[in-house]
Design a protein around this motif. Structure first.
Motif, short mmCIF file in Angstrom:
data_model
loop_
_atom_site.label_atom_id
_atom_site.label_comp_id
_atom_site.label_asym_id
_atom_site.label_seq_id
_atom_site.Cartn_x
_atom_site.Cartn_y
_atom_site.Cartn_z
N SER A 124 0.85 -1.20 0.00
CA SER A 124 0.00 0.00 0.00
C SER A 124 0.88 1.25 0.00
N ASN A 125 0.44 2.25 -0.70
CA ASN A 125 1.20 3.50 -0.80
C ASN A 125 0.24 4.67 -0.58
N TYR A 126 0.61 5.56 0.37
CA TYR A 126 -0.19 6.74 0.66
C TYR A 126 0.68 8.00 0.45
N ARG A 127 0.19 8.86 -0.44
CA ARG A 127 0.89 10.15 -0.65
C ARG A 127 0.12 11.21 0.13
N VAL A 128 0.74 11.67 1.21
CA VAL A 128 0.05 12.57 2.14
C VAL A 128 0.45 14.02 1.86
N GLN A 129 -0.57 14.87 1.73
CA GLN A 129 -0.37 16.32 1.64
C GLN A 129 -1.03 16.98 2.84
N VAL A 130 -0.29 17.86 3.48
CA VAL A 130 -0.83 18.54 4.66
C VAL A 130 -1.09 20.02 4.30
N TYR A 131 -1.99 20.62 5.04
CA TYR A 131 -2.34 22.02 4.78
C TYR A 131 -2.85 22.67 6.06
N LYS A 132 -2.78 23.98 6.04
CA LYS A 132 -3.39 24.76 7.11
C LYS A 132 -3.85 26.08 6.49
N ILE A 133 -5.11 26.35 6.60
CA ILE A 133 -5.68 27.58 6.03
C ILE A 133 -5.54 28.70 7.06
N PRO A 134 -4.84 29.77 6.71
CA PRO A 134 -4.68 30.88 7.67
C PRO A 134 -5.94 31.73 7.72
N GLY A 135 -5.93 32.68 8.62
CA GLY A 135 -7.02 33.64 8.66
C GLY A 135 -6.93 34.60 7.48
N LYS A 136 -7.92 35.47 7.35
CA LYS A 136 -7.92 36.42 6.26
C LYS A 136 -6.68 37.33 6.35
N PRO A 137 -6.10 37.65 5.21
CA PRO A 137 -4.95 38.58 5.25
C PRO A 137 -5.41 39.96 5.71
N GLU A 138 -4.46 40.74 6.16
CA GLU A 138 -4.74 42.09 6.65
C GLU A 138 -3.78 43.08 6.03
N ILE A 139 -4.24 44.32 5.89
CA ILE A 139 -3.38 45.42 5.42
C ILE A 139 -2.95 46.21 6.64
N THR A 140 -1.68 46.13 6.94
CA THR A 140 -1.14 46.88 8.08
C THR A 140 -0.66 48.25 7.62
N ASP A 141 -0.72 49.21 8.50
CA ASP A 141 -0.31 50.59 8.21
C ASP A 141 -0.94 51.12 6.93
N PRO A 142 -2.27 51.04 6.80
CA PRO A 142 -2.89 51.53 5.57
C PRO A 142 -2.75 53.05 5.44
N ALA A 143 -2.52 53.51 4.23
CA ALA A 143 -2.37 54.94 3.98
C ALA A 143 -3.74 55.61 3.98
N LEU A 144 -3.82 56.75 4.63
CA LEU A 144 -5.04 57.54 4.62
C LEU A 144 -5.05 58.56 3.49
N GLU A 145 -3.84 59.02 3.11
CA GLU A 145 -3.72 60.02 2.05
C GLU A 145 -2.56 59.65 1.14
N LEU A 146 -2.72 59.93 -0.14
CA LEU A 146 -1.68 59.74 -1.14
C LEU A 146 -1.48 61.06 -1.88
N THR A 147 -0.26 61.28 -2.34
CA THR A 147 0.07 62.50 -3.07
C THR A 147 0.32 62.15 -4.53
N ALA A 148 -0.41 62.80 -5.42
CA ALA A 148 -0.27 62.52 -6.85
C ALA A 148 1.10 62.97 -7.35
N GLY A 149 1.66 62.17 -8.27
CA GLY A 149 2.92 62.53 -8.90
C GLY A 149 4.16 62.08 -8.17
N VAL A 150 4.02 61.51 -6.97
CA VAL A 150 5.18 61.05 -6.21
C VAL A 150 4.87 59.66 -5.66
N PRO A 151 5.91 58.82 -5.40
CA PRO A 151 5.66 57.49 -4.84
C PRO A 151 5.08 57.56 -3.43
N ASN A 152 4.11 56.70 -3.17
CA ASN A 152 3.45 56.62 -1.87
C ASN A 152 3.34 55.15 -1.45
#
Length: 388
Positions: A96-124
């Protein structure tokens, strides 16, 4: 080396076998138990079977009385192939042969330090999308107004990082997004991030969206006013420099002299008192505002105006030397003016004398003309036909 479970004893064997007769794919969630059956194994003792644990050989398992293999809590180390070879009572060998794959589903991703304001014409920096505690790692994708973003090295830059826990083997991945909003673009763009999980459990997890405001930079006209006008002052005088920036709230101001920042408190007014040679130079101000960046004013010069009242100084023309030069020029000018006046007077006198000399000659000519006229009149009278 292979070992067999015989005479009522069961032994785990870590050995490689030949060809696999039968195989089956198994998916298992990390942290949960897993039981693998050994086909063909006798349910009664004594048993003749062999188990080869996962590819890593680090699995923690035990064989149950019926010959099955129990993994109490599946971990990343259990991912791989498990093999069993059993000998039935009829003497038939079953693999007998068993090919085992394991997994773990994480929680929803999050955006840390989200920007409240951006300035046009320059990198933000928009923010950092983070997913932790998953296996396999998965893939993070940024979205703008529902459309996926791809790093192009120009207006969009995405920096990714993957870390793995040294004990559990679970992944933490993060993705940092930098954008350069175009002038005249959407004032309130919508950004979001998604985590795509691969096999064995395919799914997509989304973050909550963020909607920063986009500001367009209006060029500021930074004006530097100097008093007195021109920046020239007598030694020991006072010069006042005022940096005017038409923006509210007022920006931070710092001062520059001859291209070098001055270690002064940040103030829109710079007052130079008792000005000396060390204060002479070129001054400018720099206004810094969070949404506009930094802008430098035009430069003005501050100098000492030597009026000569302080007396002569070495290596310069001033004091009595300058006064003597002015006096000499004044005398020469006066002599020239006097010579012109005297010349006019002499010319007028000569003209007047000339007119007096001509007057007698004119009188004598008039008398001679009168006598000739008197002598001609009788001759005309004698020759006229109307006489007595």
């Amino acid at each position: 080396m292979a070992a067999r479970a015989a005479a009522g004893a069961t032994v785990l064997v870590l050995s490689l076998w030949g060809a696999v007769v039968d195989s089956q794919n198994i998916t298992a969630r990390i942290g949960e138990p897993l039981v693998l059956n050994c086909k063909g194994a006798s349910k009664k003792l004594p048993q003749q079977l062999e188990w080869k644990l996962g590819d890593s050989g680090d699995s923690v398992a035990r064989i149950l009385p019926n010959g099955s293999l129990l993994l109490p809590a599946v971990g990343v180390q259990d991912e791989g192939t498990f093999r069993c070879r059993a000998m039935s009572r009829s003497g038939k060998e079953i693999k007998s042969n068993y090919r085992v794959q394991v997994y773990k589903i994480p929680g929803k991703p999050e955006i840390t330090d989200p920007a409240l304001e951006l300035t046009a014409g320059v990198p933000n920096k928009v923010g950092t999308c983070v997913s932790s505690g998953g296996y396999p790692a998965g893939t993070l994708t940024w979205h703008l107004d529902g459309k996926p973003l791809i790093s192009d090295g120009k207006g969009i830059s995405i920096k990714e990082e993957t870390r793995r826990h040294p004990e559990t083997g679970l992944f933490t991945i993060q993705s940092e997004l930098m954008v350069t909003p175009v002038l005249g673009g959407a004032p309130h763009p919508t950004f979001s991030c998604s985590l795509s999980l691969g096999p064995p459990r395919r799914r997509i997890l989304h973050t909550a969206p963020i909607k920063p405001n986009v500001w367009e930079v209006v060029p500021l006209e930074i004006r530097l006013v100097v008093e007195p006008e021109g920046g020239a002052v007598a030694p020991g005088g006072t010069v006042t420099l005022t940096c005017e920036a038409p923006v509210q709230p007022p920006p931070q101001i710092h001062w520059i002299k001859d291209g070098m920042p001055l270690p002064l408190p940040r103030s829109p007014v710079l007052r130079l008192q008792e000005v000396g040679p060390q204060d002479q130079g070129t001054y400018s101000c720099v206004a810094t505002y969070p949404t506009h960046g930094s802008q430098e004013s035009l430069a003005v010069s501050v100098s000492i105006n030597d009026t000569g009242e302080e007396g002569p100084t070495a290596g310069s023309v001033g004091g009595t030397g300058l006064g003597a030069l002015a006096l000499a020029l004044g005398i020469l000018g006066g002599l020239g003016t006097a010579a012109i006046i005297i010349g006019l007077i002499v010319w007028q006198r000569r003209r007047h004398r000339g007119e007096k000399r001509k007057t007698p000659e004119n009188q004598e000519e008039e008398e001679e003309r009168a006598e000739l006229n008197q002598a001609e009149e009788p001759e005309v009278a004698e020759g006229s036909p109307g006489g007595p």
